[in-house]
Write a protein that holds these residues in place. Structure first.
Motif, mmCIF file in Angstrom:
data_model
loop_
_atom_site.group_PDB
_atom_site.id
_atom_site.type_symbol
_atom_site.label_atom_id
_atom_site.label_comp_id
_atom_site.label_asym_id
_atom_site.label_seq_id
_atom_site.Cartn_x
_atom_site.Cartn_y
_atom_site.Cartn_z
ATOM 1 N N LYS A 43 1.014 -1.341 -0.183
ATOM 2 C CA LYS A 43 0.303 0.030 0.183
ATOM 3 C C LYS A 43 0.988 1.146 0.054
ATOM 4 N N GLY A 44 0.317 2.405 -0.359
ATOM 5 C CA GLY A 44 0.938 3.717 -0.153
ATOM 6 C C GLY A 44 1.830 4.042 -1.347
ATOM 7 N N SER A 45 2.332 5.247 -1.180
ATOM 8 C CA SER A 45 3.065 5.598 -2.555
ATOM 9 C C SER A 45 4.514 5.392 -2.478
ATOM 10 N N PHE A 46 4.977 4.548 -3.198
ATOM 11 C CA PHE A 46 6.390 4.370 -2.886
ATOM 12 C C PHE A 46 6.931 4.032 -4.592
ATOM 13 N N TYR A 47 8.347 4.681 -4.463
ATOM 14 C CA TYR A 47 8.876 4.544 -5.769
ATOM 15 C C TYR A 47 10.331 3.753 -5.484
ATOM 16 N N ALA A 48 10.525 2.913 -6.240
ATOM 17 C CA ALA A 48 12.078 2.503 -6.097
ATOM 18 C C ALA A 48 13.210 3.401 -6.787
ATOM 19 N N PRO A 49 14.118 3.643 -5.755
ATOM 20 C CA PRO A 49 15.167 4.513 -6.336
ATOM 21 C C PRO A 49 15.863 4.017 -7.541
ATOM 22 N N GLY A 50 16.385 5.037 -8.248
ATOM 23 C CA GLY A 50 17.192 4.343 -9.447
ATOM 24 C C GLY A 50 18.184 5.690 -9.995
ATOM 25 N N ILE A 51 18.868 5.084 -11.063
ATOM 26 C CA ILE A 51 19.678 6.058 -11.886
ATOM 27 C C ILE A 51 19.103 6.031 -13.352
ATOM 28 N N LEU A 52 19.192 6.998 -13.892
ATOM 29 C CA LEU A 52 19.072 6.999 -15.562
ATOM 30 C C LEU A 52 20.228 7.101 -16.163
ATOM 31 N N LEU A 53 20.652 6.496 -16.939
ATOM 32 C CA LEU A 53 21.950 6.454 -17.746
ATOM 33 C C LEU A 53 21.516 6.718 -19.186
ATOM 34 N N ASP A 54 22.529 7.113 -19.795
ATOM 35 C CA ASP A 54 22.507 7.711 -21.419
ATOM 36 C C ASP A 54 21.592 8.677 -21.723
ATOM 37 N N ALA A 55 21.232 9.538 -20.823
ATOM 38 C CA ALA A 55 20.221 10.596 -21.150
ATOM 39 C C ALA A 55 21.016 11.916 -21.829
ATOM 40 N N HIS A 56 20.502 12.193 -22.894
ATOM 41 C CA HIS A 56 21.186 13.285 -23.588
ATOM 42 C C HIS A 56 20.982 14.570 -23.043
ATOM 43 N N PRO A 57 21.413 15.722 -23.321
ATOM 44 C CA PRO A 57 21.331 16.958 -22.549
ATOM 45 C C PRO A 57 19.986 17.501 -22.633
ATOM 46 N N ALA A 58 19.203 17.241 -23.851
ATOM 47 C CA ALA A 58 17.762 17.717 -23.901
ATOM 48 C C ALA A 58 16.909 16.712 -23.584
ATOM 49 N N ASN A 59 17.237 15.480 -22.965
ATOM 50 C CA ASN A 59 16.310 14.560 -22.468
ATOM 51 C C ASN A 59 15.489 15.249 -21.315
ATOM 52 N N PRO A 60 14.034 15.202 -21.484
ATOM 53 C CA PRO A 60 13.351 15.916 -20.126
ATOM 54 C C PRO A 60 13.772 15.468 -19.064
ATOM 55 N N ALA A 61 14.327 14.251 -18.846
ATOM 56 C CA ALA A 61 14.744 13.899 -17.198
ATOM 57 C C ALA A 61 16.139 14.464 -17.117
ATOM 58 N N MET A 62 16.783 15.243 -18.014
ATOM 59 C CA MET A 62 17.910 16.072 -17.710
ATOM 60 C C MET A 62 17.365 17.361 -17.379
ATOM 61 N N VAL A 63 16.345 17.580 -17.726
ATOM 62 C CA VAL A 63 15.989 19.210 -18.115
ATOM 63 C C VAL A 63 15.040 19.619 -16.861
ATOM 64 N N GLU A 64 14.134 18.549 -16.727
ATOM 65 C CA GLU A 64 12.685 18.948 -15.718
ATOM 66 C C GLU A 64 13.261 18.401 -14.337
ATOM 67 N N GLU A 65 12.832 19.245 -13.247
ATOM 68 C CA GLU A 65 12.973 18.760 -11.876
ATOM 69 C C GLU A 65 12.123 17.415 -11.540
ATOM 70 N N ILE A 66 12.839 16.469 -11.531
ATOM 71 C CA ILE A 66 12.019 15.154 -11.289
ATOM 72 C C ILE A 66 11.298 15.161 -9.905
ATOM 73 N N PHE A 67 12.048 15.489 -8.820
ATOM 74 C CA PHE A 67 11.551 15.751 -7.491
ATOM 75 C C PHE A 67 11.195 14.282 -7.077
ATOM 76 N N GLY A 68 12.095 13.177 -7.362
ATOM 77 C CA GLY A 68 11.888 12.004 -6.959
ATOM 78 C C GLY A 68 13.318 11.236 -6.942
ATOM 79 N N PRO A 69 13.342 10.082 -6.450
ATOM 80 C CA PRO A 69 14.594 9.255 -6.116
ATOM 81 C C PRO A 69 15.366 8.858 -7.251
ATOM 82 N N VAL A 70 15.468 9.845 -8.339
ATOM 83 C CA VAL A 70 16.098 9.277 -9.620
ATOM 84 C C VAL A 70 17.006 10.351 -9.966
ATOM 85 N N ALA A 71 18.217 10.091 -10.247
ATOM 86 C CA ALA A 71 19.263 11.110 -10.860
ATOM 87 C C ALA A 71 19.745 10.610 -12.227
#
Ligand code: NAI
Length: 779
Positions: A372-400
């Motif tokens: 139950k509840g709002s959980f998200y498994a932590p992680g990292i995102l590889l191979d993101a190019h500079p314009a990738n939304p994950a590189m640009v936008e504040e995710i505000f979650g446990p992923v860099a």
């Protein structure tokens, strides 16, 4: 037989939950909360549930604040103001100490309540949020004690509206309330709708210590309540939250005269050099992005690793990732708890999916998430190019994101490739390299071989679209105080800009001067090809170029290119300013005669010469500070130039007004695009030769003449202008504040004043922003 080491490695953690009985009993006894207004709780109105994000279960019902509630709270704060502001600093300090001690007595209670309401691990609320909140009250009790000595003549703003987010609910409250009260303000605070409970517990503490009624008021509710507070009759708004809402608030307060500080989003770089202690850096990532489920404005969310160690680093990081324990936030063994709300969880999912769709590869911990509840498994995102939304936008979650760089220069380029500028974390065993990079990253806070370290004595806040203003330390106190105000002077009659522009040449009979623009150290013709007649007593005294948007853009570009000026030493800048003073002194009589002939005081010249000497003297003396933080660091506050400042000068005192604004700006290392007085632009344009003969590099001062508000608007809208100073009417000031919202540039709108006295620290403070750098020190 397994060895002891193997047993220890395979052994799982048993649950070690923190007891929550006291908190659940407290919640059950209250059930439904009203607001805290004028020292008492109001009857609950229309309510909404505050849920436990780890279970989805409701914890309590809180009231959705209406406009009337806000009005009542502001009224109570206004009524309490004279008495509270009238207390001595020592007397206010006693109240702040009392609050700190009562918070301390409830440390465990507040930690559990925070964890239940927010979902953060108890270890964090117990070891970080609550102790730091207490520290803020102690530290600011000290500022109250010292206020008369340290801020002589300053006065509180009055009633402060404070709007805070859900990621550090009690801590953000402390960051806002403690300095406000220490400075003598009264407050109306709106906590975030997801996490109102510790603020309500804080309200009870205020009542318990007997804090005078109305000094602290707490109104719960969502963004609509926040918007009502922004619109209410308050004297200052302090906001922490998303850049989007920060921009709305900037527009909503434009022209209102309300003071404003904004602490907004970030997409902060976490730079790992090849010579870094990689294991320490891995632990750094844990604190950077998996702390508080990554819901941290200054989270190190863009990991940049040196190519030569990237593989090794990624391997160590993924091994560490696999060991993170995600689960019950109340369990003392939990590393990562719940995401604050299902809405935020959805946002994280969406952004990560967008990042993956754009080619990034997600490595996620394979942990068993609670059912139950709002959980998200932590992680990292590889191979993101500079314009990738994950590189640009504040995710505000446990992923860099994790990407690589080859050279320090490339690291800086990638680090600064964002519209934000909140923080940066630099990992290297080579302090020379780390400090070099610290100087080059655009961030309000820089941690060297550390991350997410905070303290009440150190300033915190961002550059660029991460907002403006600092919280913590002397600089944070300053944002809750008004300086002794200079007497406003009526603006001299504005110059007449002829409705029908004239072509620049040939000069009409009787016109003795034709000025040009000054861009990049060169005199140039205006893009329009037109000039306007400058008149005095009905007589045309010369032609000045009619600058337009294109000229402003060219001037900003020239100023942008002159970035070397910010890097030369204060000593070198002082030399140039001395030179300007001397060269102007050599032509004093000529300048005096011209001012005299056009109805201005010739005394402006002598005063301008003095001002140039004065800021030459300051150029190498406006020191930063070393902060007495709780951790073993040399925490330095450096005064950094903004970059390009746009300055719309006053019509009164056309030479001295111009000099009073431009000189401190350049003394601190900024480059300037100035719009001189339209009624007498020659006072400024006559300075070109003085600048040229004083070794002032081209592009440091650029001058565009023409209609002030039209040109200033283009400056305010320009993304490459970092700060905007405007001296003019209230309508123009409102326009400047509203137009500056796009890139959230800091604005200073000042009324016309007695320019003979317009110098001092205020100007130097305005001409610089503080970068706080945390350097390891001692063990
Ligand atoms: P938000 O900026 O909407 O909420 C922050 C506070 O502002 C809350 O108290 C909210 O009620 C209030 N608010 C919302 N709209 C308002 C308005 N028009 N006028 C006045 N106050 C208003 O943040 P939200 O929606 O909770 O989170 C969205 C995103 O914002 C997050 O995913 C994260 O990226 C970012 N964020 C950044 C924070 C930071 O510390 N930099 C904190 C919270 C969120």
């Amino acid at each position: 037989m397994p060895t002891v080491k193997e047993i220890l490695e395979t052994m799982d953690y048993g649950p070690a939950p923190e007891a929550s009985g006291e908190v659940t009993a407290w919640l059950a006894a209250r059930g439904r909360f009203g607001h805290f207004i004028n020292g008492a709780f109001t009857k609950p109105g229309e309510t909404f549930a505050a849920d436990n994000p780890a279970t989805g279960e409701p914890l309590a019902e809180v009231t959705q604040g209406t406009e009337d509630d806000i009005t009542a709270a502001v009224k109570a704060a206004r009524k309490a103001l004279p008495k509270w502001a009238g207390l001595s600093g020592h007397e206010r300090a006693q109240w702040l100490y009392a609050i700190a001690r009562h918070l301390q007595k409830r440390e465990r209670f507040l930690s559990v309540l925070e964890t239940l309401d927010n979902g953060k691990p108890i270890r964090e609320s117990r070891d970080v949020d609550v102790p730091l909140a207490i520290r803020h009250f102690y530290h600011h009790a000290g500022w109250a004690e010292l206020i008369e000595d340290e801020f002589p003549g300053h006065t509180p703003h009055g009633v402060c509206g404070q709007i805070i987010p859900w990621n550090f609910p009690l801590l953000m409250l402390a960051w806002k309330v403690a300095p406000a009260l220490a400075a003598g303000n009264t407050v109306v605070l709106k906590p975030a709708e997801y996490t109102p409970l510790t603020a309500l517990a804080f309200a009870e503490i205020c009542a318990e210590v007997g804090l005078p009624k109305g000094v602290v008021n707490i109104v719960t509710g969502d963004g609509r309540t926040g918007a009502a507070l922004v619109a209410a009759e308050v004297d200052k708004i302090a906001f922490t939250g998303s850049t989007e809402v920060g921009r709305l608030i900037r527009r909503a307060t434009a022209g209102s005269g309300k003071a404003l500080t904004l602490e907004l989003g970030g997409k902060s770089p976490f730079i790992v050099f090849a010579d870094a202690d990689l294991d320490a850096a891995v632990e750094g990532v844990v604190d950077a992005i998996w702390f508080n489920q990554g819901q941290v404005c200054c989270a190190g969310s863009r990991i940049l690793a040196a190519e030569s160690v990237a593989e090794d680093f990624t391997r160590r990081l993924t091994a560490r990732l696999a060991k993170l324990r995600v689960g019950d936030p109340l369990d003392k063994c939990t590393d990562m708890g719940a995401i604050v709300h299902p809405v935020q969880l959805g946002r994280i999912h969406d952004l990560i999916s967008a990042g993956e769709a754009a080619g990034a590869r997600l490595i996620q911990a394979e942990c068993q998430l609670p059912p139950k509840g709002s959980f998200y498994a932590p992680g990292i995102l590889l191979d993101a190019h500079p314009a990738n939304p994950a590189m640009v936008e504040e995710i505000f979650g446990p992923v860099a994101t994790l990407s690589t760089f080859r050279t320090p220069d490339e690291a800086v380029e990638l680090a600064n490739n964002t519209r934000y500028g909140l923080s940066a974390s630099i990992w290297s065993e080579n302090l020379t390299l780390a400090m070099d990079i610290a100087a080059k990253v655009k961030a309000g806070v820089v941690w060297i071989n550390a991350t997410n370290v905070f303290d009440a004595a150190a300033g915190f806040g961002g550059m660029r679209e991460s907002g403006f203003g600092r919280e913590g330390g002397r600089e944070g106190m300053a944002t809750y105080l008004r300086r002794p105000s200079p007497t406003a002077q009526p603006e001299a009659a504005a110059g007449r800009l002829d409705a029908a522009p004239q072509t620049g040449s040939p000069a009409a009979p009787g016109i003795d001067r034709t000025a040009k623009l000054y861009i990049g150290g060169k005199q140039s013709r205006p893009d329009s090809g037109y000039s306007y007649a400058v008149t005095y007593k009905g007589r045309e005294i010369g032609l000045a170029p009619l600058g337009n948007r294109k000229d402003i853009r060219n001037a900003v570009e020239a100023a942008h290119k002159a970035s070397g000026w910010g890097k030369v030493t204060g000593h070198n800048r002082a030399q140039v300013l001395y030179y300007i003073a001397e060269n102007l002194a050599a032509r004093q009589a000529e300048f005096e005669a011209r001012l005299h002939d056009t109805g201005h005081s010739p005394k402006e010249v002598a005063a301008t010469i003095r001002r140039a000497f004065y800021y030459a003297a300051w150029a190498d003396k406006f020191d930063g500070a070393v902060k007495s933080t709780k951790t073993r660091n040399v925490t330095v506050a450096m005064n950094e130039p903004w970059g390009v400042i746009g300055i719309a000068c006053p019509d009164a005192a056309p030479l001295l007004g111009f000099a009073s604004l431009v000189l401190p700006a350049i003394a601190m290392g900024n480059r300037v695009v100035a719009i001189p007085a339209a009624s007498m632009p020659f006072a400024a344009t006559d300075l070109y030769q003085v600048f040229d003969t004083s070794d002032l590099p081209g592009g440091v001062v650029n001058i565009v003449t023409g209609p002030r508000d039209e040109l200033a608007k283009t400056l305010a809208q320009h993304d490459d202008v970092a700060a905007m100073w405007y001296c003019g009417g209230s309508e123009g000031a409102a326009m400047i504040e509203a137009e500056s919202a796009a890139n959230l540039k800091a604005t200073w709108t000042l009324p016309n004043r007695d320019w003979s006295a317009a110098q001092g620290r205020e100007f130097l403070d305005r001409a610089s922003q503080i970068k706080t750098i945390w350097v390891p020190y001692g063990e």
